[in-house]
Structures are given as structure tokens and as C-alpha cells.
Design a protein around this motif. Structure first.
Motif, PDB file in Angstrom:
ATOM      1  N   GLU A 180      31.897 128.819  64.561  1.00  0.00           N
ATOM      2  CA  GLU A 180      31.924 128.270  63.454  1.00  0.00           C
ATOM      3  C   GLU A 180      31.918 126.683  63.401  1.00  0.00           C
ATOM      4  O   GLU A 180      31.139 126.223  62.338  1.00  0.00           O
ATOM      5  CB  GLU A 180      32.999 128.913  62.434  1.00  0.00           C
ATOM      6  N   ASP A 181      32.475 126.167  64.334  1.00  0.00           N
ATOM      7  CA  ASP A 181      32.349 124.737  64.337  1.00  0.00           C
ATOM      8  C   ASP A 181      30.877 124.216  64.454  1.00  0.00           C
ATOM      9  O   ASP A 181      30.401 123.421  63.987  1.00  0.00           O
ATOM     10  CB  ASP A 181      33.327 124.183  65.556  1.00  0.00           C
ATOM     11  N   VAL A 182      30.237 124.868  65.677  1.00  0.00           N
ATOM     12  CA  VAL A 182      29.084 124.626  65.883  1.00  0.00           C
ATOM     13  C   VAL A 182      28.119 124.845  64.731  1.00  0.00           C
ATOM     14  O   VAL A 182      27.242 123.882  64.097  1.00  0.00           O
ATOM     15  CB  VAL A 182      28.405 125.748  66.984  1.00  0.00           C
ATOM     16  N   ARG A 183      28.106 125.897  63.746  1.00  0.00           N
ATOM     17  CA  ARG A 183      27.313 126.153  62.666  1.00  0.00           C
ATOM     18  C   ARG A 183      27.802 125.048  61.492  1.00  0.00           C
ATOM     19  O   ARG A 183      26.632 124.553  61.033  1.00  0.00           O
ATOM     20  CB  ARG A 183      27.847 127.493  61.984  1.00  0.00           C
ATOM     21  N   SER A 243      31.271 127.500  77.106  1.00  0.00           N
ATOM     22  CA  SER A 243      29.861 127.431  76.966  1.00  0.00           C
ATOM     23  C   SER A 243      29.816 127.092  75.365  1.00  0.00           C
ATOM     24  O   SER A 243      29.216 125.883  74.906  1.00  0.00           O
ATOM     25  CB  SER A 243      29.110 128.567  76.774  1.00  0.00           C
ATOM     26  N   LEU A 244      30.649 127.400  74.450  1.00  0.00           N
ATOM     27  CA  LEU A 244      30.665 126.864  73.057  1.00  0.00           C
ATOM     28  C   LEU A 244      31.223 125.389  73.065  1.00  0.00           C
ATOM     29  O   LEU A 244      30.717 124.649  72.362  1.00  0.00           O
ATOM     30  CB  LEU A 244      31.288 128.019  72.224  1.00  0.00           C
ATOM     31  N   ILE A 271      26.082 118.747  70.489  1.00  0.00           N
ATOM     32  CA  ILE A 271      25.808 118.246  69.039  1.00  0.00           C
ATOM     33  C   ILE A 271      26.680 116.951  68.826  1.00  0.00           C
ATOM     34  O   ILE A 271      26.020 116.074  68.025  1.00  0.00           O
ATOM     35  CB  ILE A 271      26.296 119.548  68.306  1.00  0.00           C
ATOM     36  N   ARG A 272      27.588 116.748  68.810  1.00  0.00           N
ATOM     37  CA  ARG A 272      28.440 115.828  68.464  1.00  0.00           C
ATOM     38  C   ARG A 272      27.813 114.296  69.094  1.00  0.00           C
ATOM     39  O   ARG A 272      27.851 113.176  68.806  1.00  0.00           O
ATOM     40  CB  ARG A 272      29.841 115.861  68.620  1.00  0.00           C
ATOM     41  N   ASP A 273      27.653 114.433  70.260  1.00  0.00           N
ATOM     42  CA  ASP A 273      27.043 113.481  71.304  1.00  0.00           C
ATOM     43  C   ASP A 273      25.694 113.135  70.632  1.00  0.00           C
ATOM     44  O   ASP A 273      25.216 111.985  70.582  1.00  0.00           O
ATOM     45  CB  ASP A 273      26.851 113.724  72.747  1.00  0.00           C
ATOM     46  N   ALA A 274      24.883 113.963  70.148  1.00  0.00           N
ATOM     47  CA  ALA A 274      23.669 113.800  69.671  1.00  0.00           C
ATOM     48  C   ALA A 274      23.617 113.098  68.182  1.00  0.00           C
ATOM     49  O   ALA A 274      22.847 112.123  68.045  1.00  0.00           O
ATOM     50  CB  ALA A 274      22.727 115.091  69.404  1.00  0.00           C
ATOM     51  N   VAL A 275      24.684 113.535  67.440  1.00  0.00           N
ATOM     52  CA  VAL A 275      24.776 113.080  66.224  1.00  0.00           C
ATOM     53  C   VAL A 275      25.242 111.410  66.432  1.00  0.00           C
ATOM     54  O   VAL A 275      24.859 110.514  65.898  1.00  0.00           O
ATOM     55  CB  VAL A 275      25.833 113.575  65.559  1.00  0.00           C
ATOM     56  N   GLY A 276      26.005 111.209  67.332  1.00  0.00           N
ATOM     57  CA  GLY A 276      26.549 110.120  67.559  1.00  0.00           C
ATOM     58  C   GLY A 276      25.648 108.940  68.102  1.00  0.00           C
ATOM     59  O   GLY A 276      25.659 107.595  67.915  1.00  0.00           O
ATOM     60  N   ASP A 277      24.556 109.405  68.736  1.00  0.00           N
ATOM     61  CA  ASP A 277      23.704 108.444  69.333  1.00  0.00           C
ATOM     62  C   ASP A 277      22.407 108.525  68.359  1.00  0.00           C
ATOM     63  O   ASP A 277      21.251 107.584  68.824  1.00  0.00           O
ATOM     64  CB  ASP A 277      22.873 109.233  70.576  1.00  0.00           C
ATOM     65  N   ALA A 278      22.399 109.059  67.347  1.00  0.00           N
ATOM     66  CA  ALA A 278      21.023 109.135  66.392  1.00  0.00           C
ATOM     67  C   ALA A 278      20.912 108.411  65.376  1.00  0.00           C
ATOM     68  O   ALA A 278      21.852 108.093  64.349  1.00  0.00           O
ATOM     69  CB  ALA A 278      20.911 110.588  65.938  1.00  0.00           C
ATOM     70  N   ALA A 279      19.909 107.992  64.976  1.00  0.00           N
ATOM     71  CA  ALA A 279      19.678 106.831  63.773  1.00  0.00           C
ATOM     72  C   ALA A 279      19.207 108.106  62.492  1.00  0.00           C
ATOM     73  O   ALA A 279      19.415 107.424  61.475  1.00  0.00           O
ATOM     74  CB  ALA A 279      18.385 106.006  64.029  1.00  0.00           C
ATOM     75  N   THR A 280      18.631 109.081  62.811  1.00  0.00           N
ATOM     76  CA  THR A 280      18.292 109.873  61.853  1.00  0.00           C
ATOM     77  C   THR A 280      18.804 111.316  62.102  1.00  0.00           C
ATOM     78  O   THR A 280      19.102 111.642  63.139  1.00  0.00           O
ATOM     79  CB  THR A 280      16.678 109.952  61.434  1.00  0.00           C
ATOM     80  N   ALA A 281      18.867 112.213  60.962  1.00  0.00           N
ATOM     81  CA  ALA A 281      19.122 113.474  61.259  1.00  0.00           C
ATOM     82  C   ALA A 281      18.217 114.229  62.420  1.00  0.00           C
ATOM     83  O   ALA A 281      18.525 115.074  63.051  1.00  0.00           O
ATOM     84  CB  ALA A 281      19.071 114.048  59.863  1.00  0.00           C
ATOM     85  N   LEU A 282      16.896 113.889  62.126  1.00  0.00           N
ATOM     86  CA  LEU A 282      15.784 114.431  63.088  1.00  0.00           C
ATOM     87  C   LEU A 282      16.211 114.079  64.586  1.00  0.00           C
ATOM     88  O   LEU A 282      16.167 114.830  65.476  1.00  0.00           O
ATOM     89  CB  LEU A 282      14.672 114.063  62.589  1.00  0.00           C
ATOM     90  N   ASP A 283      16.408 112.528  64.679  1.00  0.00           N
ATOM     91  CA  ASP A 283      16.882 112.262  66.173  1.00  0.00           C
ATOM     92  C   ASP A 283      18.112 113.191  66.576  1.00  0.00           C
ATOM     93  O   ASP A 283      18.005 113.354  67.592  1.00  0.00           O
ATOM     94  CB  ASP A 283      17.281 110.834  65.840  1.00  0.00           C
TER      95      ASP A 283
END
Length: 201
Positions: free
Chosen positions: A130-133, A74-75, A82-94
Motif C-alpha cells: 500500500e505504501d508503494v501504491r 523486495s517491497l 521510488i523514494r530515491d527517484a523522487v528525491g533526485d527528480a526535477a519533475t514527476a516524469l523524471d
């Protein structure tokens, strides 16, 4: 084929079968534990995974080992989201929006302590937690820097919200739609307030 090559081929096939069995056990156990609870008989897990109980015990010698395997699995799902979201995002809020949406999408794959799952027990699970955090902390730090997220938020704030979004309430028929709308309401409150002027860092 020489005997040593035949033996290497046999061992590779056994390892492949072992990996496949382990993955199938974890996938089925995720469903069974979510349905029947942490005390579900391991024989039930084995039967629904279509493996012998001996095969299950070879991979997970006891209930604690199986439950820890579910938390680790699960983790990894959370970390990948999280990493996929960061890779697809233009901003931190995205990136936060992408994280929330992916948690809603992958909710059926999650057996985690905050969702009533077993406590984090092994060093591997603790390391992944801890990686998630750290990943979420990086997003928040980036958000303060790019002016899309107010200061003072913590990784736990995001984790708690994601956990709630990934936990459907009874009698709501279209949880994806409702949860995404709830996520958007939460996200609307994350940018800096009007009395907290943005200062580029």
C-alpha cells in the motif's frame, strides 16, 4: 567487567549475529528461489547461506514465513527505489524514469507476486504494498499538476511496466540497455496529449 555488563555485551553480540544471519538467509534465498522456484528445499537455502537448518528455522519457522520475508524485503527495495527517484527528480516524469531505471538495476533483488513470486500474505507485506501504491499515486498527481504526465494513469500502470522492465527476456544480451530504451519509449507517451491541453492546477 561486572557480570551484568558482560551479559549485556554477550546479548548484543548475539542480536548482531542474528540480524546478520537473517539478512544473509534472505539475500541467498532471493537468488535460490529465483533460480530453483518456490518449492526449493529449505535445506538448500540454509546450505548456500552457510547456516545450519536450525538457524534458518529460528528466523523462518516454515516455507511460508521465508517467502513472506522475501516479499517484504523486495517491497522495501521497491519503496526505496521510488523514494530515491523522487528525491533526485526535477519533475514527476523524471521521478517515474528514475523509478523504472532503479527497478531495472535492482531486478535481481526482487521476489514479487507479479514476477511469479508468492502472494502477499502478512500485514507487514500488505502495508508495504500500500505504501508503494500511495507513493506512485503521489507522483502521478504531481505529474498532472506540473504538466509532465497526462491524467488517467494509475499506480498499477507504472507497477506493471516496472515489473516487465525488471524481467529480462531470454536471448537478449544487454538487458540494461534494451530495458532502458523500452522505458524511454513508454515515458515518451506519458506527457499530456496535444488534444489534452495542460491546465495548471
Amino acid at each position: 567487567m561486572p557480570d551484568d555488563r558482560r551479559e549485556r555485551s554477550r546479548l548484543r553480540a548475539e542480536r548482531s549475529d542474528g540480524v546478520e544471519n537473517r539478512q544473509r538467509i534472505l539475500a541467498v534465498a532471493t537468488v535460490v528461489v529465483a533460480r530453483d522456484g518456490l518449492q526449493v528445499p529449505l535445506a538448500t537455502v540454509a546450505a548456500e547461506a552457510e547456516v545450519g537448518i536450525g538457524t534458518l528455522y529460528r528466523h523462518f519457522p516454515n516455507r511460508a514465513a521465508l517467502l513472506d520475508g522475501l516479499v517484504i524485503r523486495s517491497l522495501r527495495v521497491v519503496l526505496e527505489a521510488i523514494r530515491d527517484a523522487v528525491g533526485d527528480a526535477a519533475t514527476a516524469l523524471d521521478a517515474v524514469r528514475g523509478y523504472f531505471y532503479r527497478m531495472i538495476e535492482h531486478r535481481d533483488q526482487l521476489i514479487l507476486p507479479l514476477r511469479g513470486g508468492p502472494a502477499v500474505a502478512s500485514a507487514e507485506a500488505a502495508g508495504l504494498r500500500e505504501d508503494v501504491r500511495r507513493e506512485l499515486e503521489d507522483i502521478l498527481r504531481r505529474g498532472v499538476a506540473d504538466g509532465t504526465i497526462q491524467s488517467g494513469l494509475t499506480p498499477l500502470d507504472l507497477i506493471l511496466m516496472a515489473t516487465m522492465l525488471a524481467q529480462p527476456l531470454p536471448n537478449i544480451t544487454d538487458w540494461d540497455l534494451v530495458a532502458r530504451r523500452t522505458a524511454d519509449v513508454y515515458l515518451a507517451g506519458m506527457p499530456p496529449r496535444s488534444d489534452e491541453p495542460y491546465v495548471r492546477r
